[in-house]
Design an enzyme around this catalytic site. Structure first.
Site, PDB file in Angstrom:
ATOM      1  N   ILE A  13       0.840  -1.310  -0.070  1.00 29.16           N
ATOM      2  CA  ILE A  13      -0.082   0.175  -0.092  1.00 29.16           C
ATOM      3  C   ILE A  13       0.813   1.358  -0.194  1.00 29.16           C
ATOM      4  O   ILE A  13       1.999   1.282   0.647  1.00 29.16           O
ATOM      5  CB  ILE A  13      -0.805  -0.191   1.148  1.00 29.16           C
ATOM      6  CG1 ILE A  13      -2.179   1.257   1.077  1.00 29.16           C
ATOM      7  CG2 ILE A  13      -0.200  -0.203   2.592  1.00 29.16           C
ATOM      8  CD1 ILE A  13      -3.118   1.045   2.123  1.00 29.16           C
ATOM      9  N   CYS A  14       0.403   2.411  -0.552  1.00 29.47           N
ATOM     10  CA  CYS A  14       1.059   3.805  -0.508  1.00 29.47           C
ATOM     11  C   CYS A  14       2.272   3.771  -1.370  1.00 29.47           C
ATOM     12  O   CYS A  14       1.910   3.360  -2.843  1.00 29.47           O
ATOM     13  CB  CYS A  14       1.263   4.090   0.966  1.00 29.47           C
ATOM     14  SG  CYS A  14       1.743   5.672   1.238  1.00 29.47           S
ATOM     15  N   ALA A  15       3.259   3.875  -1.125  1.00 31.97           N
ATOM     16  CA  ALA A  15       4.607   3.960  -1.875  1.00 31.97           C
ATOM     17  C   ALA A  15       5.185   2.650  -2.073  1.00 31.97           C
ATOM     18  O   ALA A  15       5.954   2.467  -2.970  1.00 31.97           O
ATOM     19  CB  ALA A  15       5.523   4.814  -1.071  1.00 31.97           C
TER      20      ALA A  15
ATOM     21  N   GLY B 264      -2.618  -0.984  -2.596  1.00 32.91           N
ATOM     22  CA  GLY B 264      -3.734   0.214  -2.046  1.00 32.91           C
ATOM     23  C   GLY B 264      -3.028   1.392  -2.493  1.00 32.91           C
ATOM     24  O   GLY B 264      -1.789   1.581  -2.229  1.00 32.91           O
TER      25      GLY B 264
END
Length: 181
Positions: free
Chosen positions: A102-104, A149
């Site tokens: 998720i994210c980076a 995500g």
């Protein structure tokens, strides 16, 4: 699923890591936090110290069912720099077992060819590292054994996607109800 690991590198995004662990454990999944640093205690991007359950050397990476990578720039950079973990992530994906980020953190999968031919999402600004995959921009994307995500605001949605794969729709229904969602 017997072995679910959430990997913690220094500077990990607090809400993404702990929400995944919380929701999975509420749903009855056996999940362990794994320090990829030199200490069992890992400091998050918001200075929350988390004592991991185990060190990377103690994780049974060959028999993992699901590997989860929370984002955060520091955490993601520590993941990218950890050759042992990157090798395990590649083997996990090639074996058709779950690799989730998720994210980076999806960028760590992208630059290592793990997302080749897959649909995925990532925090805005990291698209250039998403090599040979289709970046959808959606909140949460599941493509086969890969779940990604977009960012911290999607931590709960991402965690429920993990729980559904680990324990099924009924577990998701029960946990959502208990959390008043």
């Amino acid at each position: 699923m017997k072995n679910i690991y959430v990997f913690l590198g220094g500077g990990f995004e607090t809400i993404e890591a702990l929400t995944a662990v919380d929701v999975l454990r509420r749903g009855g999944a056996d999940v362990k936090t794994v320090s990829i640093m030199e200490d069992i205690r890992v400091l998050s991007s918001h200075n929350v110290e988390v004592k991991a359950d185990i060190m990377l050397e103690e994780a049974d990476l060959d028999n993992s069912d699901m590997m989860v990578l929370p984002g955060g720039l520091g955490g993601t950079n520590n993941i990218k720099a950890n050759k042992k973990l990157v090798s395990a992530l590649k083997a996990q994906a090639e074996a058709g077992k779950y690799v989730c980020a998720i994210c980076a953190a999806p960028s760590a999968l992208g630059i290592n060819g793990i997302l080749k031919g897959k649909k995925a999402t990532v925090y805005p600004g990291f698209e250039e590292e998403m090599v040979e995959c289709n970046v959808t921009g959606k909140n949460v994307v599941k493509d086969g054994n890969i779940i990604t995500g977009k960012g911290p605001g999607m931590a709960v949605e991402f965690a429920f996607a993990l729980l559904e794969e680990a324990k099924g729709k009924e577990a998701v229904k029960q946990v959502r109800s208990g959390m008043l969602l």
